[in-house]
Design a protein around this motif. Structure first.
Motif, PDB file in Angstrom:
ATOM      1  N   ALA A 180      -1.496  -9.636  -5.333  1.00 14.99           N
ATOM      2  CA  ALA A 180      -0.325  -9.888  -4.486  1.00 14.99           C
ATOM      3  C   ALA A 180       0.636  -8.706  -4.523  1.00 14.99           C
ATOM      4  O   ALA A 180       1.143  -8.263  -3.492  1.00 14.99           O
ATOM      5  N   GLY A 181       0.888  -8.189  -5.738  1.00 12.74           N
ATOM      6  CA  GLY A 181       1.810  -7.056  -5.861  1.00 12.74           C
ATOM      7  C   GLY A 181       1.289  -5.816  -5.163  1.00 12.74           C
ATOM      8  O   GLY A 181       2.024  -5.126  -4.448  1.00 12.74           O
ATOM      9  N   MET A 182      -0.025  -5.507  -5.351  1.00  9.21           N
ATOM     10  CA  MET A 182      -0.611  -4.353  -4.687  1.00  9.21           C
ATOM     11  C   MET A 182      -0.559  -4.488  -3.174  1.00  9.21           C
ATOM     12  O   MET A 182      -0.244  -3.526  -2.458  1.00  9.21           O
ATOM     13  N   SER A 183      -0.836  -5.687  -2.654  1.00 10.05           N
ATOM     14  CA  SER A 183      -0.805  -5.905  -1.200  1.00 10.05           C
ATOM     15  C   SER A 183       0.582  -5.669  -0.639  1.00 10.05           C
ATOM     16  O   SER A 183       0.746  -5.033   0.405  1.00 10.05           O
ATOM     17  N   CYS A 184       1.573  -6.182  -1.337  1.00 12.46           N
ATOM     18  CA  CYS A 184       2.955  -5.997  -0.861  1.00 12.46           C
ATOM     19  C   CYS A 184       3.328  -4.513  -0.810  1.00 12.46           C
ATOM     20  O   CYS A 184       3.926  -4.040   0.161  1.00 12.46           O
ATOM     21  N   ILE A 185       2.973  -3.770  -1.866  1.00 14.94           N
ATOM     22  CA  ILE A 185       3.304  -2.332  -1.910  1.00 14.94           C
ATOM     23  C   ILE A 185       2.558  -1.574  -0.828  1.00 14.94           C
ATOM     24  O   ILE A 185       3.125  -0.754  -0.102  1.00 14.94           O
ATOM     25  N   GLN A 186       1.271  -1.871  -0.688  1.00 14.31           N
ATOM     26  CA  GLN A 186       0.442  -1.156   0.283  1.00 14.31           C
ATOM     27  C   GLN A 186       0.886  -1.422   1.716  1.00 14.31           C
ATOM     28  O   GLN A 186       0.744  -0.563   2.595  1.00 14.31           O
ATOM     29  N   GLN A 187       1.440  -2.625   1.971  1.00 13.63           N
ATOM     30  CA  GLN A 187       1.852  -2.975   3.330  1.00 13.63           C
ATOM     31  C   GLN A 187       3.333  -2.695   3.587  1.00 13.63           C
ATOM     32  O   GLN A 187       3.865  -3.091   4.614  1.00 13.63           O
ATOM     33  N   GLY A 188       3.955  -1.991   2.630  1.00 14.68           N
ATOM     34  CA  GLY A 188       5.317  -1.534   2.874  1.00 14.68           C
ATOM     35  C   GLY A 188       6.404  -2.503   2.497  1.00 14.68           C
ATOM     36  O   GLY A 188       7.561  -2.324   2.906  1.00 14.68           O
ATOM     37  N   HIS A 189       6.098  -3.525   1.710  1.00 12.04           N
ATOM     38  CA  HIS A 189       7.104  -4.512   1.320  1.00 12.04           C
ATOM     39  C   HIS A 189       7.526  -4.306  -0.131  1.00 12.04           C
ATOM     40  O   HIS A 189       7.634  -5.249  -0.914  1.00 12.04           O
ATOM     41  N   SER A 190       7.761  -3.042  -0.487  1.00 14.37           N
ATOM     42  CA  SER A 190       8.114  -2.717  -1.856  1.00 14.37           C
ATOM     43  C   SER A 190       9.478  -3.263  -2.258  1.00 14.37           C
ATOM     44  O   SER A 190       9.733  -3.494  -3.442  1.00 14.37           O
ATOM     45  N   ALA A 191      10.370  -3.478  -1.288  1.00 13.01           N
ATOM     46  CA  ALA A 191      11.696  -4.020  -1.608  1.00 13.01           C
ATOM     47  C   ALA A 191      11.562  -5.403  -2.239  1.00 13.01           C
ATOM     48  O   ALA A 191      12.275  -5.740  -3.198  1.00 13.01           O
ATOM     49  N   HIS A 192      10.635  -6.203  -1.711  1.00 15.59           N
ATOM     50  CA  HIS A 192      10.438  -7.534  -2.269  1.00 15.59           C
ATOM     51  C   HIS A 192       9.878  -7.456  -3.683  1.00 15.59           C
ATOM     52  O   HIS A 192      10.313  -8.193  -4.588  1.00 15.59           O
ATOM     53  N   VAL A 193       8.897  -6.529  -3.898  1.00 10.84           N
ATOM     54  CA  VAL A 193       8.320  -6.357  -5.232  1.00 10.84           C
ATOM     55  C   VAL A 193       9.399  -5.927  -6.212  1.00 10.84           C
ATOM     56  O   VAL A 193       9.455  -6.406  -7.354  1.00 10.84           O
TER      57      VAL A 193
END
Length: 597
Positions: free
Chosen positions: A39-52
């Protein structure tokens, strides 16, 4: 299509948030690790690093982030290397937070994995990005960091060794391969660990086998070999600011800072007793290639010379360096050969002319180096290196005393197996005899009874009348010139060299077989010349250009050539025979006149 995608992304955010909230460390399951990572990798890869970022900095999630956060290093490093504005700030914040809260052991493993798996086109960028984080993690390990520091340095140097070395001033200035940045970053990386060792030394909590010190020592030795032995450092006049020169300086200063003496390192191979326990360990800890690089930095580039004793005997320094010169000249790479010649030259110029005793010739390196010099002078494909080799070879001869020169010449005539080198040695013999015949320079080695065995070596044909005269041209011509000189310079009534007493032997062993060999060779080449002219006359002008003719010289068949080329070779050979014959005739004329002319 957009709405379902948005819903899926939201679901991933929720899964990440739910998985992290209020889960105690002892209750983590393999599924927890897997879901957090994916889940964390997907968020970072798809540009949702702010949420992570919001999840990992939440105090309630500290436990799971401590255990699992290092799994996010891979996607974070990829974003940081790309430097995308949209995600860079948040990803950098996540990265820094993980360095503070995650387990240092797991962080170290994760960071080193990123170094090992670096894209071949981004090695320098990856290393310069991760060295400071690696330093932070290692410092967090406290007293347990020594062995992991060694692992980290080894991993980084393995990657640095893959980077091309700058070959020009422009390449170093532009740092086109990234090696300069990596070396500068490595200097900063080891600084706190070196400072810790220095403090231990000052507080007398110092041991030569201290693990931290050993790891820094191994790093310095490895760096001297890779990359510094392959680097051609530029002089300050050529390149005022040189990161590679600064790195070399840092390595030598570091060695001194951790309690190593540059003198002890330089003389390590000379002073070490071969039968001491742990010999293999010594070889590993003090690699000869690294010490050769150290010697080159000291005596050619004068780096850290202010930390090296200036009162040492030049002969002692030469003895120390001969093993390193031998090692460098035994290689085939141009950079190694160049450095070997430079080190040998800079060491020799400190030695007084005619001062080296013949005892040194009993040392292995003093016999090996001349043999390697012969290979450099005759086999190296680079003209400038061959020329330099000849110059340094002559310089080495000039440094031996008279007895050593005599024994050196005898040895080289016996072992060189190259007519050009033998001719060069014979020319040196002639110069020494000429010096000995001058008032005030008489000696027992190049006059009288000691000289005769040397003259017998010189005034001979390797295979008698069957000797390939063209192949041995340099040796034969220098031998004839020496004999002519002796007969003119040393009159029979004086006979200081003993040549007149030896003349009958010279006639039998040298002049007579040479005359026979000349007649045989001339007859062969004249027949070949006549045959070639006949073929050319019979062939048409067009056919004469077809490369169908061959020439055999000795036992070697030359490549196919046109009749015109063949005629040039044959005529050139006959010219050489004429030259030999003219000198031979002059010698016979002088001998008949009993040296009175």
């Amino acid at each position: 299509m957009c709405k379902p995608e948005k819903k899926t992304e939201t679901q991933k955010h929720c899964r990440l948030t739910r998985r992290c909230e209020h889960v105690q460390e002892e209750n983590f399951s393999p599924d927890d690790f897997d879901l957090f990572r994916t889940a964390g990798m997907s968020c970072i890869q798809q540009g949702h690093s702010a949420h992570v970022l919001s999840v990992v900095i939440d105090e309630r999630n500290k436990s799971i982030v401590h255990c699992m956060g290092w799994n996010l290093l891979g996607p974070l490093v990829k974003v940081l290397l790309k430097k995308e504005e949209k995600n860079f700030h948040h990803c950098h914040a996540i990265f820094c937070h993980l360095l503070e809260v995650c387990s240092p052991k797991e962080l170290l493993v994760g960071l080193l994995e990123q170094v090992e798996e670096a894209d071949p086109d981004a090695v320098a960028e990856t290393i310069t990005l991760l060295l400071t984080p690696l330093q932070t993690v290692l410092l967090r390990l406290g007293k347990r960091k020594s062995s992991t520091l060694g692992m980290a340095l080894s991993t980084v140097l393995n990657q640095v060794s893959k980077l091309p070395v700058p070959q020009s001033r422009e390449q170093e200035e532009d740092d086109v391969f990234g090696l300069c940045r990596c070396c500068t970053a490595l200097s900063h990386f080891i600084r706190p660990f070196v400072e810790e060792i220095k403090e231990n030394i000052q507080e007398r909590r110092f041991s030569r086998d201290d693990e931290l010190r050993v790891e820094i020592m191994k790093f310095c030795m490895r760096s001297l070999s890779e990359p510094l032995l392959d680097v051609q450092l530029k002089d300050p006049d050529t390149l005022e600011t040189s990161p590679l020169r600064d790195f070399a300086t840092d390595i030598l200063v570091t060695l001194c800072s951790i309690g190593e003496s540059l003198l002890d390192l330089l003389s390590h191979n000379l002073m070490r007793k071969r039968d001491i326990p742990g010999f293999l360990e010594e070889e590993v800890r003090y690699p000869k290639e690294s010490l050769a690089s150290l010697a080159h930095l000291l005596f050619v580039h004068h780096i850290a010379m202010d930390m090296f004793p200036s009162v040492l005997s030049p002969v002692f320094v030469l003895q120390c360096n001969m093993d390193y010169v031998d090692l460098l000249l035994s290689r085939t790479e141009e950079s190694r050969l160049q450095k070997g010649l430079e080190l040998y030259e800079k060491t020799l110029v400190r030695v007084e002319d005619c001062s080296l005793p013949c005892d040194l010739l009993d040392l292995k390196a003093f016999l090996n180096v001349p043999q390697n010099m012969v290979k450099v002078m005759t086999l190296c494909p680079v003209q400038s290196v061959r020329t330099k080799g000849l110059s340094v070879f002559q310089l080495s001869i000039d440094k031996f005393n008279t007895e050593a020169k005599y024994k050196f010449f005898r040895c080289m005539l016996k072992t060189s197996e190259h007519a050009g080198v033998e001719g060069f040695i014979i020319k040196n013999i002639k110069n020494q005899i000429d010096l000995a015949l001058k008032p005030g320079h008489e000696n027992d080695w190049f006059l009288g009874k000691h000289l005769l065995p040397l003259l017998r070596q010189v005034l001979s044909l390797p295979q008698g009348a069957e000797t390939d005269l063209l192949h041995n041209l340099d040796r034969i011509m220098e031998s004839l010139n020496l004999l002519r000189y002796l007969l003119i310079r040393d009159k029979e009534r004086h006979n200081e060299t003993g040549i007149w007493s030896e003349l009958c032997t010279v006639e039998e062993n040298f002049l007579k077989p040479l005359r026979t060999g000349l007649n045989m060779s001339r007859a062969h080449y004249e027949a070949e010349l006549k045959s070639t002219k006949e073929k050319k006359r019979k062939n048409s002008a067009a056919e004469s250009k077809v490369p169908t003719c061959t020439v055999t010289v000795g036992n070697d068949t030359l490549p196919n050539m046109t009749p015109e080329m063949q005629l040039q070779v044959l005529q050139s050979a006959l010219y050489m025979f004429d030259l030999m014959e003219s000198v031979l005739a002059r010698i016979e004329e002088i001998a008949e006149a009993k040296g009175e002319t």
